[in-house]
Design an enzyme around this catalytic site. Sequence first.
Site, PDB file in Angstrom:
ATOM      1  N   ALA A  20       0.868  -1.176   0.000  1.00  0.00           N
ATOM      2  CA  ALA A  20       0.000   0.000   0.000  1.00  0.00           C
ATOM      3  C   ALA A  20       0.904   1.223   0.000  1.00  0.00           C
ATOM      4  CB  ALA A  20      -0.874  -0.012   1.242  1.00  0.00           C
TER       5      ALA A  20
ATOM      6  N   GLY B 118       0.686  -5.062   0.771  1.00  0.00           N
ATOM      7  CA  GLY B 118      -0.494  -5.138  -0.097  1.00  0.00           C
ATOM      8  C   GLY B 118      -0.202  -5.799  -1.438  1.00  0.00           C
TER       9      GLY B 118
ATOM     10  N   GLU C  98      -0.431  -9.395  -0.740  1.00  0.00           N
ATOM     11  CA  GLU C  98      -1.865  -9.655  -0.548  1.00  0.00           C
ATOM     12  C   GLU C  98      -2.620  -9.662  -1.882  1.00  0.00           C
ATOM     13  OE1 GLU C  98      -1.962  -6.455   2.489  1.00  0.00           O
ATOM     14  OE2 GLU C  98      -3.168  -7.862   3.650  1.00  0.00           O
TER      15      GLU C  98
ATOM     16  N   GLU D  97       4.609  -5.335   7.270  1.00  0.00           N
ATOM     17  CA  GLU D  97       3.840  -4.294   7.973  1.00  0.00           C
ATOM     18  C   GLU D  97       4.315  -4.051   9.397  1.00  0.00           C
ATOM     19  OE1 GLU D  97       2.513  -6.691   6.099  1.00  0.00           O
ATOM     20  OE2 GLU D  97       1.044  -5.823   4.738  1.00  0.00           O
TER      21      GLU D  97
HETATM   22  N1  COA Z   1       4.578   3.225  -0.525  1.00  0.00           N
HETATM   23  C1  COA Z   1       4.965   4.406  -1.021  1.00  0.00           C
HETATM   24  N2  COA Z   1       6.101   4.586  -1.698  1.00  0.00           N
HETATM   25  C2  COA Z   1       6.882   3.507  -1.880  1.00  0.00           C
HETATM   26  C3  COA Z   1       6.560   2.243  -1.383  1.00  0.00           C
HETATM   27  C4  COA Z   1       5.337   2.126  -0.669  1.00  0.00           C
HETATM   28  N3  COA Z   1       4.910   0.952  -0.186  1.00  0.00           N
HETATM   29  N4  COA Z   1       7.540   1.376  -1.711  1.00  0.00           N
HETATM   30  C5  COA Z   1       8.456   2.088  -2.406  1.00  0.00           C
HETATM   31  N5  COA Z   1       8.063   3.372  -2.495  1.00  0.00           N
HETATM   32  C6  COA Z   1       8.767   4.465  -3.159  1.00  0.00           C
HETATM   33  C7  COA Z   1       9.952   4.966  -2.346  1.00  0.00           C
HETATM   34  O1  COA Z   1       9.531   5.860  -1.339  1.00  0.00           O
HETATM   35  C8  COA Z   1      10.777   5.635  -3.421  1.00  0.00           C
HETATM   36  O2  COA Z   1      10.197   6.872  -3.740  1.00  0.00           O
HETATM   37  P1  COA Z   1      11.150   8.168  -4.018  1.00  0.00           P
HETATM   38  O3  COA Z   1      12.014   7.771  -5.190  1.00  0.00           O
HETATM   39  O4  COA Z   1      10.184   9.268  -4.319  1.00  0.00           O
HETATM   40  O5  COA Z   1      11.958   8.344  -2.764  1.00  0.00           O
HETATM   41  C9  COA Z   1      10.545   4.721  -4.624  1.00  0.00           C
HETATM   42  O6  COA Z   1       9.349   4.013  -4.375  1.00  0.00           O
HETATM   43  C10 COA Z   1      11.644   3.711  -4.847  1.00  0.00           C
HETATM   44  O7  COA Z   1      11.816   2.968  -3.640  1.00  0.00           O
HETATM   45  P2  COA Z   1      13.225   2.771  -2.904  1.00  0.00           P
HETATM   46  O8  COA Z   1      12.935   2.441  -1.481  1.00  0.00           O
HETATM   47  O9  COA Z   1      14.113   3.912  -3.179  1.00  0.00           O
HETATM   48  O10 COA Z   1      13.777   1.476  -3.698  1.00  0.00           O
HETATM   49  P3  COA Z   1      14.755   0.355  -3.169  1.00  0.00           P
HETATM   50  O11 COA Z   1      15.102  -0.457  -4.371  1.00  0.00           O
HETATM   51  O12 COA Z   1      15.848   0.942  -2.360  1.00  0.00           O
HETATM   52  O13 COA Z   1      13.861  -0.532  -2.162  1.00  0.00           O
HETATM   53  C11 COA Z   1      11.879  -1.718  -1.458  1.00  0.00           C
HETATM   54  C12 COA Z   1      12.759  -1.259  -2.637  1.00  0.00           C
HETATM   55  C13 COA Z   1      10.617  -2.341  -2.052  1.00  0.00           C
HETATM   56  C14 COA Z   1      12.641  -2.771  -0.637  1.00  0.00           C
HETATM   57  C15 COA Z   1      11.539  -0.512  -0.546  1.00  0.00           C
HETATM   58  O14 COA Z   1      10.997   0.506  -1.363  1.00  0.00           O
HETATM   59  C16 COA Z   1      10.534  -0.800   0.541  1.00  0.00           C
HETATM   60  O15 COA Z   1      10.865  -1.399   1.542  1.00  0.00           O
HETATM   61  N6  COA Z   1       9.263  -0.364   0.325  1.00  0.00           N
HETATM   62  C17 COA Z   1       8.220  -0.464   1.329  1.00  0.00           C
HETATM   63  C18 COA Z   1       7.738  -1.867   1.486  1.00  0.00           C
HETATM   64  C19 COA Z   1       6.676  -1.963   2.543  1.00  0.00           C
HETATM   65  O16 COA Z   1       6.893  -1.708   3.720  1.00  0.00           O
HETATM   66  N7  COA Z   1       5.478  -2.343   2.125  1.00  0.00           N
HETATM   67  C20 COA Z   1       4.363  -2.532   3.000  1.00  0.00           C
HETATM   68  C21 COA Z   1       3.520  -1.320   3.043  1.00  0.00           C
HETATM   69  S1  COA Z   1       2.160  -1.554   4.134  1.00  0.00           S
END
Ligand code: COA
Length: 259
Positions: free
Chosen positions: A65, A111, A114, A134
């Site tokens: 999400a 999400g 999910e 989460e």
């Molecule tokens: N919601 C909003 N934005 C998200 C996102 C999310 N769930 N997941 C990634 N993004 C955004 C980042 O904020 C970043 O935005 P920016 O370039 O404007 O700063 C962009 O996507 C790229 O992500 P980044 O974290 O820089 O890439 P990465 O390759 O270093 O890491 C992940 C990839 C997927 C491991 C990492 O983005 C992450 O942990 N995301 C969240 C996962 C999460 O907790 N999901 C559950 C949500 S309830």
Amino acid sequence: MYQTLLTDLQEGIFTITINRPDKMNALNKDVINELSAAIDEVYGNEEIKSAIITGAGEKAFVAGADISEFVSLDNKGGAELAQKGQDSVFNKIENSAKPIVAAVNGFALGGGCELAMACHFRVASEGAKFGQPEVNLGLIPGYGGTQRLTQLIGKGKAMELMMTGDMVGADEAKSLGLVNHVFPAAELVSKTRDILKKVGTKAPLAVAKVIACVNDAAKCDVNGFANEVKRFGECFDTEDKKEGTNAFLEKRKAIFKGK
Ligand code: COA
């Protein structure tokens, strides 16, 4: 025309690609609303026989999400977000009479995992990663993850993944029963299409009843065995049952009409 999705209909297979690659295809309000409309298309468009959900870009299927939309939410807002998502997207995918398969091409987190689990089954690219992180945010899954992950991989492993927030790679996801097949990234969608083309040669009403009966197995308030008997009987009233059984006895290929 969608703003956050790409869609494509070829040979009866509707491919829905979540298209926010710069945000790891995170599910914001717009994506949820548009996914809901795209699933309505699957339900309502007779030309669509089955669907694939995948993500744009090479890194993510869906990384969860959209966390930026969580900042201002309280108890009521959080519960409303989860309920709306479950009703308008996740449960609607699961209950679709037409097969919907997740082609997981990268991170499927929160999400995203999910969303993949709401689909009827999942295939993954070699680099795909699955997780429910989460707890790292002080949250739990809200789009059905606590239930579907437990149904798919069992209580102990589901508990561990949701308590630690750890990710698993595609091969481990396959060994856990979370995904059915792992394909090289370049072949992911074409291999998924091949599976759906095969399903497309089967009797559509029978396929729909398989989906409904298998879904019943996860519900504690319905008698799945009784529903299977009822739906088995209903098959006998269909033209496709006549065609399928006659074709077998006449040693020819069945041609099904979905009637
Ligand atoms: N919601 C909003 N934005 C998200 C996102 C999310 N769930 N997941 C990634 N993004 C955004 C980042 O904020 C970043 O935005 P920016 O370039 O404007 O700063 C962009 O996507 C790229 O992500 P980044 O974290 O820089 O890439 P990465 O390759 O270093 O890491 C992940 C990839 C997927 C491991 C990492 O983005 C992450 O942990 N995301 C969240 C996962 C999460 O907790 N999901 C559950 C949500 S309830």
